[in-house]
Design a protein around this motif. Structure first.
Motif, PDB file in Angstrom:
ATOM      1  N   ALA A   1       0.032  11.213  33.258  1.00 34.81           N
ATOM      2  CA  ALA A   1       0.366  12.633  33.278  1.00 34.81           C
ATOM      3  C   ALA A   1       1.058  12.988  34.594  1.00 34.81           C
TER       4      ALA A   1
ATOM      5  N   ALA B   1       4.751  14.596  34.893  1.00 34.92           N
ATOM      6  CA  ALA B   1       4.903  15.908  35.549  1.00 34.92           C
ATOM      7  C   ALA B   1       5.927  15.828  36.683  1.00 34.92           C
TER       8      ALA B   1
ATOM      9  N   VAL C   1       2.856  12.815  24.851  1.00 33.67           N
ATOM     10  CA  VAL C   1       1.993  13.980  25.088  1.00 33.67           C
ATOM     11  C   VAL C   1       2.156  14.449  26.533  1.00 33.67           C
ATOM     12  N   PHE C   2       2.141  13.499  27.473  1.00 29.67           N
ATOM     13  CA  PHE C   2       2.265  13.881  28.890  1.00 29.67           C
ATOM     14  C   PHE C   2       3.607  14.587  29.157  1.00 29.67           C
ATOM     15  N   CYS C   3       4.681  14.044  28.581  1.00 30.48           N
ATOM     16  CA  CYS C   3       6.005  14.660  28.816  1.00 30.48           C
ATOM     17  C   CYS C   3       6.081  16.034  28.147  1.00 30.48           C
ATOM     18  N   ALA C   4       5.495  16.156  26.962  1.00 32.43           N
ATOM     19  CA  ALA C   4       5.495  17.471  26.294  1.00 32.43           C
ATOM     20  C   ALA C   4       4.675  18.478  27.105  1.00 32.43           C
ATOM     21  N   GLN C   5       3.533  18.039  27.631  1.00 29.39           N
ATOM     22  CA  GLN C   5       2.712  18.958  28.440  1.00 29.39           C
ATOM     23  C   GLN C   5       3.532  19.521  29.607  1.00 29.39           C
ATOM     24  N   ALA C   6       4.363  18.651  30.183  1.00 35.74           N
ATOM     25  CA  ALA C   6       5.138  19.085  31.347  1.00 35.74           C
ATOM     26  C   ALA C   6       6.346  19.933  30.963  1.00 35.74           C
ATOM     27  N   CYS C   7       6.933  19.672  29.783  1.00 30.51           N
ATOM     28  CA  CYS C   7       8.168  20.377  29.387  1.00 30.51           C
ATOM     29  C   CYS C   7       7.915  21.695  28.666  1.00 30.51           C
ATOM     30  N   VAL C   8       6.832  21.773  27.920  1.00 37.48           N
ATOM     31  CA  VAL C   8       6.662  22.913  27.012  1.00 37.48           C
ATOM     32  C   VAL C   8       6.586  24.268  27.732  1.00 37.48           C
TER      33      VAL C   8
ATOM     34  N   LEU D   1       2.107  18.768  17.238  1.00 36.35           N
ATOM     35  CA  LEU D   1       2.890  19.648  18.118  1.00 36.35           C
ATOM     36  C   LEU D   1       3.845  20.531  17.310  1.00 36.35           C
TER      37      LEU D   1
ATOM     38  N   ASP E   1       1.882  23.497  16.246  1.00 32.45           N
ATOM     39  CA  ASP E   1       1.496  24.376  17.347  1.00 32.45           C
ATOM     40  C   ASP E   1       2.686  25.090  17.991  1.00 32.45           C
TER      41      ASP E   1
END
Ligand code: NDP
Length: 254
Positions: free
Chosen positions: A72, A76, A126-133, A176, A179
């Motif tokens: 993550a 990030a 998932v980690f990249c989506a958490q940072a981009c979303v 995703l 969501d």
């Protein structure tokens, strides 16, 4: 230098694993259609810089950023560097980085290969989506395309760690998509069959001949054919939660 088209003008794109193969082709295509593009890599700086050179030659704007997306923190740092370099949130995220661990069959799978495949091929998305979303939400527009594989859907005991991780990636796509739909963000998978890249060539000529014979269209796919599917999914706002097979009908052949 070529004149870029404006299909994705001012949409910031981030491609993980852009130092060669499918990732390079996607990065060059998005950049040549107007998207300022971040080319992520793990070790191969020379390959990533070659991708950036190809982008420049195609009239686009690109920059290489090293990051290990298996954590993550790495994801990030990558996304915040992308946002800093281009001054905008990332609008298009292509989770392409992948590994196919050497495997001696499922009975010999070790914790290390299972974990590495899972982190690189599924958790990294998932980690990249958490940072981009958060940035995509602010922009009210986002596209996430995950590069999975037909081998996530079809029994593949010889490469179980790979197959397991790509099935997990398609589960990420579906969750995703549900969501993030209300936020104007689509999430899809492209599931290639066997594409002519270094990853495939490593399997040897006997395997390639076998696949060519089994594939109804009679050949390996090209990186450009995968790229065309990615661009289409970035274009069409009503396609979300889909897994698009790009496999010459291999998955349907008995
Ligand atoms: P390659 O092996 O040619 O390239 C893999 C890329 O992923 C490289 O750029 C590599 O970076 C990067 N990468 C690996 N681990 C990490 C990490 N931890 N952090 C950041 N980047 C990483 O693969 P292909 O082009 O063949 O495949 C691309 C994607 O398509 C993969 O997800 C693969 O599973 C999928 N796919 C491929 C098929 C094929 O036939 N080739 C078929 C179906 C799916 P570096 O070079 O710096 O190490």
């Amino acid at each position: 230098m070529a004149e870029p088209s404006s299909r994705f003008k001012d949409r910031i794109a981030l491609i993980t694993g852009g130092s060669r193969g499918i990732g390079r082709a996607i990065a060059v295509a998005l950049a040549s259609q107007g998207a300022p593009t971040v080319v992520n890599y793990l070790d191969d700086e020379t390959g990533a810089e070659r991708t950036v050179d190809d982008i420049t030659t195609a009239g686009g704007q690109g920059v290489a950023v090293q990051a290990d997306v298996r954590s993550a923190d790495g994801a990030a740092r990558l996304v915040s560097e992308a946002e800093r370099l281009f001054g905008h949130p990332v609008h298009i995220l292509v989770n392409n980085a992948g590994v196919i661990p050497n495997s001696a069959g499922w009975e010999a799978e070790r914790s290390e290969t299972l974990t590495d495949a899972f982190l690189t091929n599924a958790a990294a998305a998932v980690f990249c989506a958490q940072a981009c979303v958060p940035g995509m939400r602010k922009a009210g527009w986002g596209r996430i395309v995950n590069i999975s594989s037909i081998y996530g859907h079809h029994a593949s005991p010889a490469v179980l760690s790979y197959s397991m991780s790509k099935a997990a990636l398609d589960a990420v796509t579906k969750a995703l998509a549900v969501d993030l739909g209300p936020a104007g963000i689509t999430v899809n998978s492209v599931a290639p069959g066997n594409i002519d890249t270094a990853m495939t060539r490593r399997a040897g000529e006997d395997y390639i001949s076998y696949i060519e014979q089994r594939t109804p269209v009679g050949r390996l796919g090209t990186v450009d054919e995968v790229t065309d599917a990615v661009l289409m999914l970035c274009d069409v706002p009503f396609i979300s939660g889909a897994t698009l097979y790009v496999d010459g009908a291999l998955s349907l052949a008995s």
